[in-house]
Scaffold this motif. Structure first.
Motif, PDB file in Angstrom:
ATOM      1  N   CYS A   1      -9.368  -0.692   4.863  1.00  0.00           N
ATOM      2  CA  CYS A   1      -8.448  -0.022   5.715  1.00  0.00           C
ATOM      3  C   CYS A   1      -8.294  -0.659   6.819  1.00  0.00           C
ATOM      4  O   CYS A   1      -6.985  -0.869   7.572  1.00  0.00           O
ATOM      5  CB  CYS A   1      -8.827   1.487   5.893  1.00  0.00           C
ATOM      6  N   LYS A   2      -9.242  -0.976   7.628  1.00  0.00           N
ATOM      7  CA  LYS A   2      -9.114  -1.825   8.997  1.00  0.00           C
ATOM      8  C   LYS A   2      -8.735  -2.976   8.864  1.00  0.00           C
ATOM      9  O   LYS A   2      -7.570  -3.354   9.609  1.00  0.00           O
ATOM     10  CB  LYS A   2     -10.722  -1.897   9.790  1.00  0.00           C
TER      11      LYS A   2
ATOM     12  N   VAL B   1     -10.333   5.845   5.738  1.00  0.00           N
ATOM     13  CA  VAL B   1      -9.656   6.221   4.579  1.00  0.00           C
ATOM     14  C   VAL B   1      -9.425   7.655   4.633  1.00  0.00           C
ATOM     15  O   VAL B   1      -8.268   8.201   4.292  1.00  0.00           O
ATOM     16  CB  VAL B   1     -10.705   5.917   3.148  1.00  0.00           C
TER      17      VAL B   1
ATOM     18  N   PRO C   1      -9.218   2.848  12.207  1.00  0.00           N
ATOM     19  CA  PRO C   1      -8.484   3.407  10.967  1.00  0.00           C
ATOM     20  C   PRO C   1      -9.782   3.531   9.940  1.00  0.00           C
ATOM     21  O   PRO C   1     -10.923   2.990   9.663  1.00  0.00           O
ATOM     22  CB  PRO C   1      -8.018   2.287  10.212  1.00  0.00           C
TER      23      PRO C   1
ATOM     24  N   ASP D   1     -13.311   2.203   4.255  1.00  0.00           N
ATOM     25  CA  ASP D   1     -12.931   2.137   5.708  1.00  0.00           C
ATOM     26  C   ASP D   1     -12.759   0.739   6.140  1.00  0.00           C
ATOM     27  O   ASP D   1     -11.773   0.584   6.939  1.00  0.00           O
ATOM     28  CB  ASP D   1     -14.009   2.588   6.655  1.00  0.00           C
TER      29      ASP D   1
ATOM     30  N   LYS E   1      -4.472   4.765  -5.204  1.00  0.00           N
ATOM     31  CA  LYS E   1      -5.254   4.488  -3.678  1.00  0.00           C
ATOM     32  C   LYS E   1      -5.552   3.311  -3.774  1.00  0.00           C
ATOM     33  O   LYS E   1      -6.267   2.423  -4.321  1.00  0.00           O
ATOM     34  CB  LYS E   1      -6.620   5.348  -4.191  1.00  0.00           C
TER      35      LYS E   1
ATOM     36  N   TYR F   1      -2.482   6.781   3.032  1.00  0.00           N
ATOM     37  CA  TYR F   1      -3.762   6.216   2.244  1.00  0.00           C
ATOM     38  C   TYR F   1      -4.601   5.884   3.356  1.00  0.00           C
ATOM     39  O   TYR F   1      -5.676   5.328   3.057  1.00  0.00           O
ATOM     40  CB  TYR F   1      -3.359   4.801   1.394  1.00  0.00           C
ATOM     41  N   CYS F   2      -4.265   6.050   4.695  1.00  0.00           N
ATOM     42  CA  CYS F   2      -5.151   5.331   5.587  1.00  0.00           C
ATOM     43  C   CYS F   2      -4.924   6.291   7.124  1.00  0.00           C
ATOM     44  O   CYS F   2      -3.696   6.309   7.269  1.00  0.00           O
ATOM     45  CB  CYS F   2      -4.634   3.999   5.830  1.00  0.00           C
TER      46      CYS F   2
ATOM     47  N   GLN G   1      -4.926  -2.567   8.202  1.00  0.00           N
ATOM     48  CA  GLN G   1      -4.033  -2.317   9.579  1.00  0.00           C
ATOM     49  C   GLN G   1      -3.865  -3.328  10.416  1.00  0.00           C
ATOM     50  O   GLN G   1      -2.767  -3.577  10.830  1.00  0.00           O
ATOM     51  CB  GLN G   1      -4.667  -1.220  10.162  1.00  0.00           C
TER      52      GLN G   1
ATOM     53  N   PHE H   1      -6.494   1.450  -0.656  1.00  0.00           N
ATOM     54  CA  PHE H   1      -7.928   1.296  -0.062  1.00  0.00           C
ATOM     55  C   PHE H   1      -9.057   2.059  -0.509  1.00  0.00           C
ATOM     56  O   PHE H   1      -8.761   3.499  -0.437  1.00  0.00           O
ATOM     57  CB  PHE H   1      -7.697   1.315   1.576  1.00  0.00           C
TER      58      PHE H   1
ATOM     59  N   PRO I   1       0.708  -1.302  -0.013  1.00  0.00           N
ATOM     60  CA  PRO I   1       0.050  -0.141   0.187  1.00  0.00           C
ATOM     61  C   PRO I   1       0.829   1.232  -0.036  1.00  0.00           C
ATOM     62  O   PRO I   1       0.371   2.266  -0.485  1.00  0.00           O
ATOM     63  CB  PRO I   1      -0.911  -0.103   1.264  1.00  0.00           C
TER      64      PRO I   1
ATOM     65  N   SER J   1      -5.516   6.359  11.182  1.00  0.00           N
ATOM     66  CA  SER J   1      -5.926   5.901  12.473  1.00  0.00           C
ATOM     67  C   SER J   1      -6.319   7.022  13.465  1.00  0.00           C
ATOM     68  O   SER J   1      -5.349   7.562  14.110  1.00  0.00           O
ATOM     69  CB  SER J   1      -4.986   4.880  13.235  1.00  0.00           C
TER      70      SER J   1
END
Length: 262
Positions: free
Chosen positions: A42-43, A113, A111, A39, A34, A128-129, A46, A36, A25, A131
């Motif tokens: 993204c989670k 986006v 996390p 959301d 991009k 890109y993400c 992570q 992700f 990523p 938290s």
């Protein structure tokens, strides 16, 4: 396969997972892609990244501890522990994998986006993400728990490696008075593996020290999210997994032989 080879096999898998979940990523984002789009993605990204990182730490710790026990196996107590570790090595690795995943669940809670707002105080920004933590208390609590978990593994691996170094120094002193032909006879796979473990742990402890100094600053002193600090931390994490195969090739005679044959 010996127990050390099994640990190295799973450690290689963990390093590959970490490189893919961290490097892919970041590399795509650097080129404007991009990675992700939701959301949820993204989670998942992570938690996979965090858990694979803990897998790398815990299995490097297991490798150093097992090698230390192997060198200490002349003592009956340590010999018994070595036999038990060899017998249950797969169960130990599976336990460490489960521990890595369960202890990283908190990284999947916050996390996203993207988020509206300019002042993001309690945030780790990977570009890109994001938290985004809801409060300073949770931000610091989760950070210090992660720091304590990783620090425990690093202290264990460093302690085991110091013992391995002491054994290697004693062995070198014993070899000084012997002929070169005796040196080759006394150079065993255990000593080569011990040197590899010490090299791996030394590199990891140095990188961990720098990376976690930055991390400690982020969770305790930094007043706003800084993507440059995150990039520096990720680069340091990335470096160990990148160097791992080269260290393995340098010290593992079986792999060297296979490469020469190829």
């Amino acid at each position: 396969m010996t127990a050390v080879e099994i640990i190295l096999c799973f450690l290689a898998i963990s390093n590959l997972m970490f490189l893919l979940n961290l490097g892919l990523p970041h590399s795509l984002f650097a080129f404007g892609v991009k990675y992700f789009y939701t959301d949820l993605g993204c989670k998942f990204g992570q938690i996979f990244m965090r858990s694979s990182r803990v897998m790398v730490i815990s299995q490097t710790c297991l490798l150093s501890c097992f090698q230390g026990v192997t060198l200490a196996s002349t003592n009956p107590m340590w010999a018994g522990l070595k036999i038990k570790m060899q017998k249950y090595i797969l169960l130990i690795i599976m336990f460490l994998w489960c521990l890595s995943i369960t202890s990283s669940i908190s990284s999947a809670l916050y996390p996203v986006v993207s988020i509206n707002g300019t002042e993001l105080k309690y945030t780790f920004n990977a570009g890109y993400c994001l938290s985004v933590y809801p409060s300073k208390y949770l931000f610091e609590l989760i950070g210090f728990i992660s720091f304590a978990r990783d620090g425990t593994f690093v202290v264990l691996m460093a302690t085991a490696s110091i013992y391995i170094l002491v054994v290697l120094l004693k062995h070198r002193n014993q070899m000084k008075g012997k002929r070169s032909s005796d040196h080759s006879q006394d150079t065993t796979a255990e000593l080569q593996a011990a040197k590899m473990v010490v090299t791996l742990v030394t590199i990891y402890v140095l990188l961990f020290g720098i990376e976690n100094t930055i991390y400690f600053y982020q969770i305790s002193l930094a007043k706003e999210a800084n993507s440059a600090l995150n990039d520096t931390r990720y680069y340091l994490s990335f470096y160990f997994s990148t160097a791992f195969p080269f260290i393995l090739i340098a010290f593992n005679q079986k792999i060297k032989y296979k490469i020469r044959c190829t």
